[in-house]
Structures are given as structure tokens and as C-alpha cells.
Design an enzyme around this catalytic site. Structure first.
Site, PDB file in Angstrom:
ATOM      1  N   GLY A  49       0.657  -1.208  -0.077  1.00 51.43           N
ATOM      2  CA  GLY A  49       0.082  -0.131  -0.113  1.00 51.43           C
ATOM      3  C   GLY A  49       0.828   1.269   0.093  1.00 51.43           C
ATOM      4  O   GLY A  49       0.226   2.376   0.053  1.00 51.43           O
ATOM      5  N   TRP A  51       2.236   2.923  -2.709  1.00 52.98           N
ATOM      6  CA  TRP A  51       1.953   3.613  -3.488  1.00 52.98           C
ATOM      7  C   TRP A  51       0.574   4.280  -3.452  1.00 52.98           C
ATOM      8  O   TRP A  51       0.464   5.467  -3.883  1.00 52.98           O
ATOM      9  CB  TRP A  51       2.061   3.187  -4.891  1.00 52.98           C
ATOM     10  CG  TRP A  51       3.389   2.696  -5.300  1.00 52.98           C
ATOM     11  CD1 TRP A  51       4.613   2.666  -4.658  1.00 52.98           C
ATOM     12  CD2 TRP A  51       3.753   2.641  -6.800  1.00 52.98           C
ATOM     13  NE1 TRP A  51       5.498   2.401  -5.418  1.00 52.98           N
ATOM     14  CE2 TRP A  51       5.281   2.430  -6.789  1.00 52.98           C
ATOM     15  CE3 TRP A  51       3.285   2.420  -7.951  1.00 52.98           C
ATOM     16  CZ2 TRP A  51       5.951   2.195  -7.968  1.00 52.98           C
ATOM     17  CZ3 TRP A  51       3.886   2.077  -9.220  1.00 52.98           C
ATOM     18  CH2 TRP A  51       5.165   1.955  -9.269  1.00 52.98           C
ATOM     19  N   ASP A  69      -5.536  -5.654  -5.711  1.00 55.60           N
ATOM     20  CA  ASP A  69      -4.179  -6.563  -5.637  1.00 55.60           C
ATOM     21  C   ASP A  69      -4.994  -7.840  -5.278  1.00 55.60           C
ATOM     22  O   ASP A  69      -5.887  -7.993  -4.752  1.00 55.60           O
ATOM     23  CB  ASP A  69      -3.455  -5.938  -4.574  1.00 55.60           C
ATOM     24  CG  ASP A  69      -2.019  -6.854  -4.503  1.00 55.60           C
ATOM     25  OD1 ASP A  69      -1.030  -6.129  -4.761  1.00 55.60           O
ATOM     26  OD2 ASP A  69      -1.851  -8.096  -4.304  1.00 55.60           O
ATOM     27  N   ASP A  87      -7.836 -10.422  -8.796  1.00 53.15           N
ATOM     28  CA  ASP A  87      -6.876 -10.664  -9.999  1.00 53.15           C
ATOM     29  C   ASP A  87      -7.284  -9.627 -11.045  1.00 53.15           C
ATOM     30  O   ASP A  87      -8.230  -9.568 -11.773  1.00 53.15           O
ATOM     31  CB  ASP A  87      -7.013 -12.316 -10.410  1.00 53.15           C
ATOM     32  CG  ASP A  87      -5.778 -12.542 -11.295  1.00 53.15           C
ATOM     33  OD1 ASP A  87      -5.339 -11.560 -12.070  1.00 53.15           O
ATOM     34  OD2 ASP A  87      -5.692 -13.908 -11.276  1.00 53.15           O
ATOM     35  N   ASP A 107       2.894  -1.437 -10.231  1.00 47.91           N
ATOM     36  CA  ASP A 107       4.091  -1.919  -9.773  1.00 47.91           C
ATOM     37  C   ASP A 107       4.036  -3.534  -9.563  1.00 47.91           C
ATOM     38  O   ASP A 107       4.719  -4.177  -8.827  1.00 47.91           O
ATOM     39  CB  ASP A 107       4.158  -1.368  -8.328  1.00 47.91           C
ATOM     40  CG  ASP A 107       5.621  -1.594  -7.548  1.00 47.91           C
ATOM     41  OD1 ASP A 107       6.507  -1.764  -8.451  1.00 47.91           O
ATOM     42  OD2 ASP A 107       5.752  -1.399  -6.298  1.00 47.91           O
ATOM     43  N   LYS A 147       6.001  -1.464 -14.114  1.00 48.13           N
ATOM     44  CA  LYS A 147       7.236  -1.882 -13.705  1.00 48.13           C
ATOM     45  C   LYS A 147       7.486  -3.097 -14.565  1.00 48.13           C
ATOM     46  O   LYS A 147       6.453  -3.973 -15.034  1.00 48.13           O
ATOM     47  CB  LYS A 147       7.241  -2.380 -12.182  1.00 48.13           C
ATOM     48  CG  LYS A 147       8.667  -3.161 -11.921  1.00 48.13           C
ATOM     49  CD  LYS A 147       8.774  -3.359 -10.384  1.00 48.13           C
ATOM     50  CE  LYS A 147       7.845  -4.222  -9.870  1.00 48.13           C
ATOM     51  NZ  LYS A 147       7.857  -4.478  -8.546  1.00 48.13           N
TER      52      LYS A 147
END
Ligand SMILES: C[S@@+](CC[C@H](N)C(=O)[O-])C[C@H]1O[C@@H](n2cnc3c(N)ncnc32)[C@H](O)[C@@H]1O
Length: 191
Positions: A49, A51, A69, A87, A107, A147
Site C-alpha cells: 500500500g 503507492w 491486488d 486478480d 508495480d 514496472k
């Protein structure tokens, strides 16, 4: 997640962030002015958490941050943050998101195997899904930050970014370990 107890780890503890990874987003935001007051932001792979904590501050009480998440989040979050445990490959975005986002962040990291080519492909699959979500739910002129793992399909991914965004940057923040294959791909100004 492997915990690295370095300068950034201690800095995060001191400043009240739940993970050191906040400094990757902070550095990118300070360089490219990604997040602004009143923005609506989607954070893919948001647990634990940090970000969310940073983005919530940057968008302010007139903005909104939605996180998704696989894992749940234990943290008490500000009122402008909503978290969904799901998901991203299965979540019914269309039913849930009527309004598009100004910024989408990812990320997300795959479960790594140690086999470089497999891990790079898994990371790329997550990035491609983020790109697909941005295609549908990011405002025109909006930004996408993901990322990615260098190697394997990275060049192909960069090309896909170039097709969707006017400007594409690759950035390796100082807080990202030098030995790590991770870099951040930033698409600015969605076409
Ligand atoms: C490095 S962590 C994110 C850290 C976060 N940015 C922070 O600052 O606290 C990566 C996250 O991606 C999530 N993730 C991986 N695959 C996912 C998927 N298919 N759907 C949703 N989340 C996923 C993992 O559960 C993990 O929590």
C-alpha cells in the site's frame, strides 16, 4: 515479498510508509510530474500500500485512488482511497469503472521462478494486461507507469507503448536495486 533493510527501508519507516517502494514512485513523479491534485488514479498491484499512501497525498481530497491486488491490505488508508482484492486478469473492470482514470500505475510483480526468461515473460504478461486496461480506462492524454523486467519481450512491450503513447520513457529509480532487472516504462500523453 523480500524485504531489503537499507536506507530506503528505514526512511519509509520513519516517514510512515508501509514499503520502501514508495521512493520509486516518488522519484518518477518528481521527475515527470505524473500525479496532480484532483486526479483519479488506478494502482494495479497495490499491496502492501505505499503507492496508495503516496498517490492519495498527491491527488488530495478532491482526487481519488483505486487500488487492486491479489492480496488484502491491512493498512488504514485515507478516505480518498478504495481497495479491491482481485486478480487484474479476472476483475470485471467494465462493470465497476464508469469514469476513466487520469493516471494508471502498475508495480505488479509476478511470482518469480529464478529462470530469467520465464520471469521476464510473466512480468511482460502483467504489463500487457496493464496496457490493455489503459487502452480502455485511461483518459486521452493520460499516463501509464508500469514496472517491467528487462530482457526477453521488453523491446516488444516498449514498441506497444509507443503505439499508444506520444512519449515513452524508461526509468530506473535510485531506490531500485542496481542488480535487479526491474525498470519502469512510462507512457505519457495517451494518443
Ligand atoms: C511489489 S508489490 C507492489 C507494491 C506496492 N506498489 C506498494 O508500494 O506497496 C507487487 C504486487 O503485485 C500484485 N500482483 C501480482 N499479480 C497480480 C494480479 N494478477 N492481479 C493483482 N495483483 C497482482 C502482488 O500481489 C503484489 O502485492
Amino acid at each position: 515479498m523480500k524485504q531489503i533493510q537499507d536506507h530506503y527501508f528505514h526512511k519509509a519507516k520513519k516517514e510512515g510508509y508501509v514499503a520502501r517502494s514508495v521512493y520509486k514512485l516518488q522519484e518518477i513523479d518528481q521527475k515527470y510530474h505524473l500525479l496532480a491534485k484532483r486526479n483519479r488514479v488506478l494502482d494495479l498491484g497495490c499491496a502492501p500500500g505505499s503507492w496508495l499512501q503516496y498517490a492519495a497525498k498527491q491527488v488530495g481530497c478532491g482526487g481519488e485512488v483505486v487500488g487492486i491486488d491479489l492480496s488484502s491490505i491491512a493498512l488504514k488508508l485515507p478516505e480518498n482511497v478504495t481497495v479491491v482484492q482481485a486478480d487484474i486478469f479476472e476483475y470485471p473492470f467494465r462493470e465497476q469503472f464508469a469514469q476513466p482514470f487520469d493516471v494508471i500505475l502498475s508495480d505488479m510483480a509476478p511470482k518469480t521462478t529464478g529462470v530469467k526468461s520465464v520471469d521476464a515473460q510473466r512480468s511482460c504478461n502483467l504489463c500487457e494486461q496493464a496496457l490493455q486496461i489503459a487502452n480502455e480506462y485511461l483518459k486521452p492524454t493520460g499516463s501509464l507507469l508500469v514496472k517491467a523486467f528487462q530482457g526477453g519481450p521488453f523491446e516488444q512491450l516498449r514498441q506497444q507503448f509507443r503505439e499508444q503513447f506520444s512519449h515513452v520513457k524508461i526509468y530506473k529509480p535510485k531506490s531500485s536495486r542496481q542488480e535487479s532487472v526491474e525498470v519502469f516504462l512510462l507512457g505519457l500523453q495517451k494518443k
